[in-house]
Scaffold this active site. Structure first.
Site, PDB file in Angstrom:
ATOM      1  N   GLN A 136       0.837  -1.209   0.000  1.00  0.00           N
ATOM      2  CA  GLN A 136       0.000   0.000   0.000  1.00  0.00           C
ATOM      3  C   GLN A 136       0.871   1.257   0.000  1.00  0.00           C
ATOM      4  OE1 GLN A 136      -3.524   0.258  -0.122  1.00  0.00           O
ATOM      5  NE2 GLN A 136      -2.915   2.354  -0.576  1.00  0.00           N
ATOM      6  N   ASP A 232      -7.097   6.239   7.293  1.00  0.00           N
ATOM      7  CA  ASP A 232      -7.453   4.820   7.140  1.00  0.00           C
ATOM      8  C   ASP A 232      -8.524   4.526   8.185  1.00  0.00           C
ATOM      9  OD1 ASP A 232      -7.473   2.067   6.601  1.00  0.00           O
ATOM     10  OD2 ASP A 232      -5.675   1.657   7.777  1.00  0.00           O
ATOM     11  N   ARG A 301      -1.722   0.193  -6.774  1.00  0.00           N
ATOM     12  CA  ARG A 301      -1.407  -1.054  -6.068  1.00  0.00           C
ATOM     13  C   ARG A 301      -0.892  -2.079  -7.088  1.00  0.00           C
ATOM     14  NH1 ARG A 301      -3.673  -2.708  -1.375  1.00  0.00           N
ATOM     15  NH2 ARG A 301      -2.180  -4.375  -1.764  1.00  0.00           N
TER      16      ARG A 301
HETATM   17  N1  NVA Z   1      -5.676  -0.922   8.506  1.00  0.00           N
HETATM   18  C1  NVA Z   1      -6.567  -1.672   7.655  1.00  0.00           C
HETATM   19  C2  NVA Z   1      -6.076  -1.616   6.231  1.00  0.00           C
HETATM   20  C3  NVA Z   1      -6.993  -2.273   5.220  1.00  0.00           C
HETATM   21  C4  NVA Z   1      -6.443  -2.264   3.820  1.00  0.00           C
HETATM   22  C5  NVA Z   1      -6.683  -3.086   8.157  1.00  0.00           C
HETATM   23  O1  NVA Z   1      -5.664  -3.677   8.536  1.00  0.00           O
HETATM   24  O2  NVA Z   1      -7.787  -3.602   8.194  1.00  0.00           O
END
Ligand code: NVA
Length: 316
Positions: A136, A232, A301
């Site tokens: 990512q 996020d 990605r």
């Molecule tokens: N921090 C999130 C990222 C998802 C792509 C998770 O680990 O669920």
């Protein structure tokens, strides 16, 4: 190109040198611009993809990226039992190495990634674990590199980037890569949800070496002018607890990426690794706005992972 990147595995961001990371970003952009030149590079090669957690972008972008390079991808969910339960992680790694040319793994624990890499005779790629999400972060810095003109910046090291939210895997990888690249990085997390102390120490030493500024705070009102704001989910996969959800949402509410934060920082772009929880960590208005580069990140990605695979599996 791949010889100069010279990777053995792709496990954790802090294992990358600045020149390797810059070369991966450059290679990803080259593959994106001229995919036909790379359409046979993985011919006859197979990649086993282990998923302990759900995935949309990671699964699809690896599968289709490998296909674009002429290779074959095999998805392994939980149908063969949990990694390390039905069979030891070491045996999983040794068995897959009999058939596959590389292993991609999305796992709960970073220990599983390390165990796979230790016992596999083929390269291992971390497709997310509890500590890191390097694929990512690579896509994110490819995206920022593509956006430099729009940001009115000449070099990636001049970007002022802030991550606001949970001190999780995505924030760790972003912080480490920012430190390697010399990017001015601010990490804003609520009290009690800071980055892991070990990861922070690694980022501080990488930042010292590259000359990057690294600012870590719980005070969202203290962050000054920024180019890019990143967020996020506040609750990562595996941490879902219905009894705690309301409390977490209330604790994180002041850390929402919204119009006020954009006004405060003057940021020109917003980023999110997705899946997004709209009206929680980011407003729908911002996520859907012209400032949002979330789908460029999603596309990158694939190109970033293609660059990793080319550098791991070919000697051009
Ligand atoms: N921090 C999130 C990222 C998802 C792509 C998770 O680990 O669920």
């Amino acid at each position: 190109m791949s010889e100069s990147i010279n990777l053995q595995h792709f496990l954790a961001d802090d294992q990358l040198k600045q020149n390797q990371l810059l070369a991966l970003i450059k290679l990803a952009i080259k593959i994106k611009q001229t995919p036909a030149d790379f359409s046979q590079v993985l011919l006859g090669k197979s990649v086993a993809m282990i998923f302990e957690k759900p995935s949309l972008r990671t699964h699809v972008s690896f599968d289709m990226g490998i296909n674009k390079l002429g290779g074959h991808a095999l998805y392994l969910g939980q149908q063969n039992g949990k990694l390390g339960e039905r069979e030891r992680v070491s045996d999983y790694a040794k068995n897959l190495s009999c058939y596959a040319d590389a292993i991609v793994a999305r796992v709960f624990s970073h220990n599983s990634i390390q165990g796979l890499a230790e016992h596999a005779s083929v390269p291992v790629i971390n497709a997310l674990c509890d500590l890191y999400h390097p694929c990512q972060a690579l896509a994110d810095f490819i995206t920022m590199t593509e956006q430099l003109a729009l940001l009115k910046i000449n070099d990636i090291s001049e970007v002022k980037l802030t991550y606001v939210g949970d001190g999780n895997n995505v924030s760790h990888s972003l912080m480490l890569m920012a430190a390697i690249l010399g990017v001015d990085f601010t990490l804003v997390t609520p009290l009690g949800f800071e980055a892991e102390a070990d990861v922070l120490t690694k980022a501080q030493s990488l930042a010292k070496a590259s000359g990057a500024k690294l600012n870590v705070t719980c005070d969202i009102s203290s962050i000054g002018a920024q180019d890019v704001i990143y967020t996020d989910t506040w609750i990562s996969m595996g941490n879902e607890d219905a009894n705690q959800k309301a409390q977490i949402l209330a604790h994180f509410a002041p850390y929402q990426v919204n119009h006020n934060l954009i006004k405060q920082t003057g940021a020109k772009q917003v980023m999110h690794c997705q899946p997004a929880h709209l009206e929680e960590e980011i407003t729908t208005e911002l996520f859907d706005s012209d400032m949002s580069v979330v789908f460029q990140q999603a596309e990158n990605r694939m190109w970033g992972q293609c660059a990793v695979l080319v550098s791991l599996l070919t000697k051009e």
